[in-house]
Design an enzyme around this catalytic site. Structure first.
Site: not given
Length: 263
Positions: A105, A155, A157
């Site tokens: 993450y 993720d 981002n």
């Protein structure tokens, strides 16, 4: 081998929205989660045939990652080995017989790129971590291992290219589509990894994994593709399919998946 990743944006919340049924219907061999937002002991969630592995942020209700696996790993790692970057539970790495599986993450650069320096420091450390795993080098907490390829998911981002978000012009320079973040992701790929979804579907448009809760974004498919499966280039021929489960709701992200042929 069926691998799935999902930023659930709060595991306790999504459990109330039918998470268990979704999990069981997908029937993945390995199922990775990001943004679990909980501490040890705050949820009782078990599935037959699966063992779970958790990384927790020091800050309560923040970040966090987890992996549910039908296969017993040889070892597990929960940090990059960089103390200032290992406070938020952002990685779970499991060593299997044929490859490393890494759930990540990635930190958000935040509005105005307020956290861009931290984000880029993370990207560099994470890239080094994954390249070291390929070479059989683990952080001090891990045991020695043989060199083997890496499958990473989560993720990240960042929407890498203009095809990966609905409104690239309006978002240029914003968190998740800044030149710095996009260049950093390119550096990761150039280090010897492939974006499996683009490998299988290089020109497919409208393929997104995250939508804002505002402005009917999901209904209008005004989204971003920021959730990925990347593999070492040596696994390229093992990539059977990559997909986005955009029919699945419950979070502002949807799950993404990879089918890998490994023996």
């Amino acid at each position: 081998m069926k691998l799935v990743s999902w930023n659930v944006n709060g595991l306790r919340a999504i459990v109330k929205k039918g998470f268990a049924d979704i999990f069981e219907s997908i029937d993945a061999d390995v199922f990775a989660l990001q943004e679990t937002k909980l501490q040890a002991g705050q949820i009782d969630l078990e599935f037959p045939q699966y063992t779970s592995y958790w990384s927790y942020a020091q800050k309560k209700g923040y970040s966090g990652t987890a992996v549910f696996s039908k296969h017993q790993p040889l070892q597990e790692i929960h940090e990059l080995g960089v103390p200032e970057l290992d406070l938020e539970g952002r990685v779970v790495a499991l060593e299997f017989e044929r490859f490393w599986f890494v759930c990540v993450y990635t930190p958000n650069a935040q509005d105005g790129l307020a956290r861009i320096d931290h984000r880029l420091a993370w990207d560099e450390a994470f890239r080094t971590f994954c390249k070291n795993l390929e070479q059989g080098i683990t952080p001090a907490s891990g045991r020695a291992t043989s060199a083997k390829p890496v499958v990473m998911c989560g993720d990240f981002n960042v929407a890498h290219n203009e095809i990966d978000l609905k409104n690239p012009t309006a978002n240029r320079g914003n968190a998740g589509f800044s030149d710095e973040e996009r260049s950093s992701f390119t550096t990761l790929l150039n280090a010897g990894f492939i974006d499996t979804f683009r490998f299988k579907y290089p020109s497919l448009t409208g393929a997104y994994s995250w939508w804002s809760y505002r402005g009917n974004a999901r209904k209008n498919n005004t989204g971003w593709r920021i959730d990925y499966f990347l593999t070492s280039e040596s696994l390229q021929n093992a990539v059977i399919d990559a997909r986005i489960y955009n029919e699945i709701y419950g979070s502002d992200h949807c799950p993404v998946g990879l089918t890998l042929e490994v023996h």
